[in-house]
Enzyme design. Structure first.
Site, mmCIF file in Angstrom:
data_model
loop_
_atom_site.group_PDB
_atom_site.id
_atom_site.type_symbol
_atom_site.label_atom_id
_atom_site.label_comp_id
_atom_site.label_asym_id
_atom_site.label_seq_id
_atom_site.Cartn_x
_atom_site.Cartn_y
_atom_site.Cartn_z
ATOM 1 C CG ASP A 82 -2.114 0.815 1.153
ATOM 2 O OD1 ASP A 82 -2.453 1.262 0.052
ATOM 3 O OD2 ASP A 82 -2.765 1.038 2.208
ATOM 4 C CD GLU A 134 -3.026 8.980 -3.434
ATOM 5 O OE1 GLU A 134 -2.914 7.890 -2.831
ATOM 6 O OE2 GLU A 134 -3.089 10.076 -2.844
ATOM 7 C CG HIS A 208 -6.831 4.581 -1.653
ATOM 8 N ND1 HIS A 208 -5.626 4.313 -1.046
ATOM 9 C CD2 HIS A 208 -6.719 4.114 -2.917
ATOM 10 C CE1 HIS A 208 -4.833 3.720 -1.918
ATOM 11 N NE2 HIS A 208 -5.466 3.597 -3.066
HETATM 12 P P1 13P Z 1 -9.232 3.198 5.556
HETATM 13 O O1 13P Z 1 -8.155 3.160 6.593
HETATM 14 O O2 13P Z 1 -10.080 4.414 5.661
HETATM 15 O O3 13P Z 1 -10.029 1.948 5.517
HETATM 16 O O4 13P Z 1 -8.508 3.343 4.145
HETATM 17 C C1 13P Z 1 -7.658 2.318 3.722
HETATM 18 C C2 13P Z 1 -6.880 2.719 2.537
HETATM 19 O O5 13P Z 1 -7.350 3.408 1.658
HETATM 20 C C3 13P Z 1 -5.513 2.207 2.459
HETATM 21 O O6 13P Z 1 -4.826 2.680 1.357
#
Ligand code: 13P
Length: 285
Positions: A82, A134, A208
């Site tokens: 991520d 992104e 996201h």
């Molecule tokens: P949340 O923490 O709001 O679930 O978002 C997760 C996210 O987008 C990780 O990239």
């Protein structure tokens, strides 16, 4: 089935109007719970690791867990890094065996974002690793980095087309008004913008900030073109709350295995619910 990157699973999701959940795990148990839930629902799934989680455990243990669980799995499983700004970490993940990575250079000027993303695509493609980029800036807290609402801004569709064409990314995360972390007020999601970006770029889009969105909102995000939905904060709360709940109900108990199993069951149930809402149930067939 088994271990795969994001390409085929998200292509199918985009084609058939559902989304694949990308769930941020924090340890081996949460990883195996996510995969068990996906198997119960016959759904493809994305195991997501934050840079912080990678730093905590190191590259090899995480890859060893996912391979042990995914290679013989009855459903497609991907391991995705991520939000990452650190090229060394991205390179190490690619070399260690992640099947997908995200370069988050969205806070940089467009030309620099494009240059960095191109570097990541050049490292990833020869290893069959997919890349997410992104555009715009998504508000909220991610990996201890806090982006204020006032500093977030939405993605521009023209820029999305330029960025996708220039970089060759496989997945795009455009800022559309969702935020990381818990929503303090109703999010103002620009569904028309999401729809326009979907019409204009032909790669799958990642949404996201899945925590706290209503079922109706999640379904609308998918109907307007979201093919990957990220969920992190809710799973962190579930992890912590499960342990607290267990100790409250069983104050004399000190056996970690029972607590871990209780937490695992809670995570499995919640992930199964998400999978149903995302429409990916029975899509692994
Ligand atoms: P949340 O923490 O709001 O679930 O978002 C997760 C996210 O987008 C990780 O990239």
């Amino acid at each position: 089935m088994g271990y795969t990157n994001l390409k085929e699973m998200l292509f199918d999701a985009k084609k058939n109007g559902y989304a694949v959940g990308a769930f941020n795990i924090v340890d081996y148990t949460t990883m195996s719970a996510v995969i068990k839930a996906a198997e119960n629902k016959k759904s493809p799934v994305i195991i997501q690791t934050s840079a912080k989680t990678v730093s905590l455990y190191g590259y090899q243990p995480i890859v060893a867990w996912v391979k042990a669980l995914a290679i013989h799995s009855t459903v497609p499983v991907a391991l995705h890094l991520d939000h990452c700004k650190d090229l060394d970490m991205i390179k190490n993940c690619i070399e260690a065996g992640w099947s997908s990575v995200m370069i988050d250079a969205s806070s940089l000027p467009l030309e620099e974002n494009i240059e960095l993303t191109k570097k990541v695509v050049a490292m990833a493609k020869p290893k069959n690793v997919t890349v997410e980029g992104e555009l715009g800036i998504i508000a909220g807290v991610e990996d201890d980095i806090f982006v204020k609402d006032s500093r977030s801004y939405l993605a521009d569709p023209d820029v999305c087309v330029e960025y996708v064409n220039a970089t060759g990314v496989d997945v795009l995360a455009p800022a559309i008004g969702t935020a990381h972390g818990l929503y303090r007020k109703q999010p103002n999601i620009d569904f028309d913008l999401l729809n326009e970006i979907t019409q204009r770029v032909d790669i799958p889009l990642a949404i996201h900030g899945g925590t706290g969105l209503s079922e109706e909102t999640l379904k609308k995000c998918i109907a307007k073109g979201g093919s990957k939905i990220n969920v992190s904060t809710e799973l962190k709360h579930l992890f912590r709350n499960s342990i607290e709940e267990y100790y409250k109900a069983n104050p004399e108990d000190y056996e970690p295995v029972k607590i871990i199993k209780y937490m695992e069951q809670n995570v499995i149930r919640r992930i199964e619910d998400f999978i149903d809402v995302f429409g990916s149930t029975n899509r692994a067939l």
